[in-house]
Scaffold this active site. Structure first.
Site, PDB file in Angstrom:
ATOM      1  N   HIS A  18      43.863  54.868  17.743  1.00  0.00           N
ATOM      2  CA  HIS A  18      43.337  55.943  17.487  1.00  0.00           C
ATOM      3  C   HIS A  18      43.584  56.675  16.128  1.00  0.00           C
ATOM      4  O   HIS A  18      42.956  56.985  15.364  1.00  0.00           O
ATOM      5  CB  HIS A  18      42.741  56.945  18.712  1.00  0.00           C
ATOM      6  N   LYS A  42      32.766  60.243  34.936  1.00  0.00           N
ATOM      7  CA  LYS A  42      33.996  59.779  35.276  1.00  0.00           C
ATOM      8  C   LYS A  42      35.118  60.723  35.437  1.00  0.00           C
ATOM      9  O   LYS A  42      35.246  61.462  34.317  1.00  0.00           O
ATOM     10  CB  LYS A  42      34.324  58.366  34.921  1.00  0.00           C
ATOM     11  N   ARG A  91      37.264  47.086  17.540  1.00  0.00           N
ATOM     12  CA  ARG A  91      38.530  45.983  17.808  1.00  0.00           C
ATOM     13  C   ARG A  91      37.939  44.499  17.848  1.00  0.00           C
ATOM     14  O   ARG A  91      38.635  43.415  17.554  1.00  0.00           O
ATOM     15  CB  ARG A  91      39.114  46.298  19.285  1.00  0.00           C
ATOM     16  N   SER A 129      43.197  52.178  25.778  1.00  0.00           N
ATOM     17  CA  SER A 129      43.451  53.412  26.530  1.00  0.00           C
ATOM     18  C   SER A 129      43.549  53.005  28.071  1.00  0.00           C
ATOM     19  O   SER A 129      44.356  53.326  28.897  1.00  0.00           O
ATOM     20  CB  SER A 129      42.423  54.533  26.657  1.00  0.00           C
TER      21      SER A 129
HETATM   22  P1  ADP Z   1      34.706  55.927  24.285  1.00  0.00           P
HETATM   23  O1  ADP Z   1      35.045  56.231  25.723  1.00  0.00           O
HETATM   24  O2  ADP Z   1      33.801  56.744  23.457  1.00  0.00           O
HETATM   25  O3  ADP Z   1      34.699  54.355  23.767  1.00  0.00           O
HETATM   26  P2  ADP Z   1      37.584  55.864  23.134  1.00  0.00           P
HETATM   27  O4  ADP Z   1      38.696  56.830  23.328  1.00  0.00           O
HETATM   28  O5  ADP Z   1      38.049  54.705  24.121  1.00  0.00           O
HETATM   29  O6  ADP Z   1      36.178  56.349  23.550  1.00  0.00           O
HETATM   30  O7  ADP Z   1      37.596  55.266  21.989  1.00  0.00           O
HETATM   31  C1  ADP Z   1      37.298  56.123  20.662  1.00  0.00           C
HETATM   32  C2  ADP Z   1      36.982  55.171  19.907  1.00  0.00           C
HETATM   33  O8  ADP Z   1      38.110  54.559  19.163  1.00  0.00           O
HETATM   34  C3  ADP Z   1      36.089  53.942  19.809  1.00  0.00           C
HETATM   35  O9  ADP Z   1      35.216  53.685  18.626  1.00  0.00           O
HETATM   36  C4  ADP Z   1      37.031  52.791  19.980  1.00  0.00           C
HETATM   37  O10 ADP Z   1      36.251  51.574  19.769  1.00  0.00           O
HETATM   38  C5  ADP Z   1      37.985  53.003  19.189  1.00  0.00           C
HETATM   39  N1  ADP Z   1      39.235  52.559  19.576  1.00  0.00           N
HETATM   40  C6  ADP Z   1      39.904  52.308  20.735  1.00  0.00           C
HETATM   41  N2  ADP Z   1      41.099  51.718  20.608  1.00  0.00           N
HETATM   42  C7  ADP Z   1      41.284  51.278  19.524  1.00  0.00           C
HETATM   43  C8  ADP Z   1      42.208  50.513  18.841  1.00  0.00           C
HETATM   44  N3  ADP Z   1      43.268  50.076  19.461  1.00  0.00           N
HETATM   45  N4  ADP Z   1      42.096  50.306  17.506  1.00  0.00           N
HETATM   46  C9  ADP Z   1      41.142  51.199  16.864  1.00  0.00           C
HETATM   47  N5  ADP Z   1      39.910  51.517  17.213  1.00  0.00           N
HETATM   48  C10 ADP Z   1      40.230  51.902  18.648  1.00  0.00           C
END
Ligand code: ADP
Length: 155
Positions: A18, A42, A91, A129
């Site tokens: 992120h 959730k 990703r 995450s």
């Molecule tokens: P959501 O629950 O809305 O998917 P996340 O917190 O999981 O939110 O992810 C937010 C954004 O960050 C999404 O666009 C996700 O694809 C991106 N993202 C998550 N992990 C990575 C990573 N390792 N590298 C780049 N982008 C990421």
């Protein structure tokens, strides 16, 4: 007109992946708002206030980044904040398939709102995450994936 991008997500927790998206977004936009969505049904792993504080700490010397929480529709929150862009990371192809209808939906709600996708940096694509939560939940060390120290879970 300054260009403002909203980077929405659960950020449960906010990872090095992120962080990379935010830093690269700053090369494209004047302001990046990290928007932690709290409307999900959730249960969160980490309290939203704790996550907001940890992320804000990373950007205390970067006035172009702010960290906010929101409930409800992302596209409406973007409008409220004057953000013309949504920033999202990709990703892999499942991420793309997941993101596509969301981007169309957001554009339907807020005409002109453009979703900008950045491909993950090659070394960060395996960070998720979900995996970090699983490791942390069972007492594993997750320091390599996070840009801040996450305290062990209170038992
Ligand atoms: P959501 O629950 O809305 O998917 P996340 O917190 O999981 O939110 O992810 C937010 C954004 O960050 C999404 O666009 C996700 O694809 C991106 N993202 C998550 N992990 C990575 C990573 N390792 N590298 C780049 N982008 C990421």
């Amino acid at each position: 007109m300054p260009r403002t991008a909203l980077f929405p997500g659960s950020f449960d927790p906010f990872t090095n992946g992120h962080l990379d998206i935010v830093q690269r977004g700053l090369a494209l936009f004047d302001h990046v708002i990290i928007a932690i969505g709290t409307n999900s049904s959730k249960q969160r792993y980490l309290p939203v206030e704790q996550m907001q504080g940890l992320i804000a700490g990373l950007f205390e010397d970067e006035p172009r980044v702010s960290v906010q929480t929101f409930k409800g529709l992302t596209a409406e929150f973007a409008r409220e904040k004057g953000a013309g862009f949504l920033l999202r990371g990709l990703r892999n192809s499942p991420d793309f398939e997941y993101e596509k209808p969301i981007a169309y939906g957001n554009q339907h709600i807020n005409t002109g709102l453009e979703t900008v996708f950045l491909l993950t940096s090659p070394t960060l694509g395996a960070i998720s995450s979900t995996i970090i939560r699983d490791i942390h939940r069972f007492g594993g060390n997750v320091d390599a994936f996070l840009p801040y120290a996450l305290p062990p879970l209170a038992q």
